[in-house]
Motif scaffolding. Structure first.
Motif, PDB file in Angstrom:
ATOM      1  N   VAL A   1      -7.940  -1.779 -12.691  1.00 64.03           N
ATOM      2  CA  VAL A   1      -7.944  -2.759 -11.841  1.00 64.03           C
ATOM      3  C   VAL A   1      -8.877  -4.109 -12.420  1.00 64.03           C
ATOM      4  O   VAL A   1      -9.648  -3.946 -13.059  1.00 64.03           O
ATOM      5  CB  VAL A   1      -8.792  -2.646 -10.386  1.00 64.03           C
ATOM      6  CG1 VAL A   1      -8.923  -3.642  -9.686  1.00 64.03           C
ATOM      7  CG2 VAL A   1      -8.003  -1.213  -9.825  1.00 64.03           C
TER       8      VAL A   1
ATOM      9  N   ALA B   1      -3.074  -2.606 -11.898  1.00 63.41           N
ATOM     10  CA  ALA B   1      -3.272  -3.096 -10.600  1.00 63.41           C
ATOM     11  C   ALA B   1      -4.249  -4.604 -10.470  1.00 63.41           C
ATOM     12  O   ALA B   1      -5.292  -4.430 -10.520  1.00 63.41           O
ATOM     13  CB  ALA B   1      -4.063  -1.994  -9.818  1.00 63.41           C
TER      14      ALA B   1
ATOM     15  N   LEU C   1      -9.401  -4.825  -2.731  1.00 67.64           N
ATOM     16  CA  LEU C   1      -9.266  -3.631  -3.476  1.00 67.64           C
ATOM     17  C   LEU C   1      -8.152  -2.851  -2.888  1.00 67.64           C
ATOM     18  O   LEU C   1      -7.421  -1.942  -3.597  1.00 67.64           O
ATOM     19  CB  LEU C   1     -10.507  -2.868  -3.941  1.00 67.64           C
ATOM     20  CG  LEU C   1     -10.481  -1.727  -4.811  1.00 67.64           C
ATOM     21  CD1 LEU C   1      -9.946  -2.056  -5.939  1.00 67.64           C
ATOM     22  CD2 LEU C   1     -11.817  -0.967  -4.901  1.00 67.64           C
TER      23      LEU C   1
ATOM     24  N   GLY D   1      -4.519  -3.920  -3.573  1.00 67.84           N
ATOM     25  CA  GLY D   1      -4.231  -3.694  -4.968  1.00 67.84           C
ATOM     26  C   GLY D   1      -3.887  -2.587  -5.493  1.00 67.84           C
ATOM     27  O   GLY D   1      -2.923  -2.216  -6.112  1.00 67.84           O
ATOM     28  N   LEU D   2      -4.816  -1.471  -4.782  1.00 76.34           N
ATOM     29  CA  LEU D   2      -4.385  -0.030  -5.129  1.00 76.34           C
ATOM     30  C   LEU D   2      -3.467   0.424  -4.550  1.00 76.34           C
ATOM     31  O   LEU D   2      -2.657   1.384  -4.895  1.00 76.34           O
ATOM     32  CB  LEU D   2      -5.876   0.760  -5.138  1.00 76.34           C
ATOM     33  CG  LEU D   2      -6.902   0.470  -6.002  1.00 76.34           C
ATOM     34  CD1 LEU D   2      -8.126   1.148  -5.700  1.00 76.34           C
ATOM     35  CD2 LEU D   2      -6.254   0.980  -7.560  1.00 76.34           C
TER      36      LEU D   2
END
Length: 285
Positions: free
Chosen positions: A114, A141, A150, A153-154
């Motif tokens: 990330v 990601a 987050l 995105g994940l």
């Protein structure tokens, strides 16, 4: 960081990690890809490290380099322990030029990197230039921590919230707002158990001696001048309370001198009243 540009602190960290591989100092962390991804030769690294430095600056860089090596080893030791216990997902938050995913010794473990989209694209260009292949176990990601969640995105990267995971978050939280940090801690604590989180943090400058205050101010001014200012600081008590409130039930917190000494098998050299800290937090139930 400045929009449209990769993180310059990520590059500085990569140079330090690479120089640790060739420096005449005790080897704490071995990374055979560090120099390649840094995009620089060993000779150029040596020139950068020694150019126009005074003795006290050389010692300061050496101590910083050893801490960066020690925190990376601490993180990868934590991952190894988690994998041995059955965890099969690793999330590297703010991955920068970290190379774990490309050295991953666990073929059945998925790694999610990330990072800010600009830094991630820059990294992919460096990987290509260095001839470092992208393993099938890696998923990128892209997430801007200050404007995107987050979780989103994940989720887009098909990360499984219902399975245990290890989160590694090195060299990041000092650049984030406390609200963003707290949101991320709560997200991680909400992962299926057992969940582990490794991160490092800085003490407030007010705890420093006058000499240390000058050094901290100089460093803070430097990172601010490149668009990556420090925003958040904590004491060990602050962090312990925040982690407990977020849902974690175990914390292993180490300061830099003790962490380094543990890997070198020596006594800690306390050169600062406020050294950086790295910790592993767990939620087990």
């Amino acid at each position: 960081m400045q929009l449209g540009q990769p993180s310059r602190t990520a590059l500085a960290t990569a140079y330090a990690r690479a120089y640790h591989q060739i420096a005449t100092e005790p080897r704490i962390f071995t990374d055979p890809l560090a120099i390649r991804i840094a995009g620089i030769t060993s000779a150029q690294l040596a020139d950068l490290e020694t150019a126009t430095l005074q003795d006290d600056e050389t010692d300061m860089r050496r101590r910083r380099r050893l801490f960066l090596a020690a925190r990376a080893r601490f993180a990868e030791d934590t991952v190894a322990d988690a994998v041995a216990a059955g965890t099969r997902q690793v999330v590297i938050l703010g991955a920068g030029l970290d190379t774990f995913a490309y050295r991953n010794p666990h073929p059945d473990v998925r790694v999610f990197e990330v990072d800010h989209p600009d830094t991630q694209e820059w990294k992919r260009q460096r990987l290509d230039a260095a001839g470092i292949e992208l393993p099938a176990s890696l998923t990128f990601a892209p997430v801007d921590f200050e404007s995107q969640t987050l979780a989103a995105g994940l989720a887009a990267a098909e990360f499984d919230r219902s399975r245990p995971a290890v989160f590694v978050w090195l060299g990041v939280i000092m650049y984030l707002t406390q609200d963003t940090i707290l949101d991320t801690l709560r997200f991680v604590a909400g992962q299926a158990t057992p969940v582990r989180l490794v991160f490092d943090y800085l003490y407030p400058a007010s705890a420093s001696t006058p000499e240390e205050m000058d050094q901290r101010t100089a460093r803070a001014d430097l990172v601010a001048s490149i668009g990556e200012p420090w925003l958040s600081f904590f004491t060990a008590d602050d962090i312990a309370n925040i982690l407990r409130e977020a849902g974690f039930d175990r914390v292993d917190d180490r300061d830099a001198p003790n962490l380094i000494a543990g890997y070198l098998g020596s006594k800690p050299r306390q050169r600062s009243t406020v050294p950086p800290h790295v910790l592993c937090a767990m939620r087990t139930a």
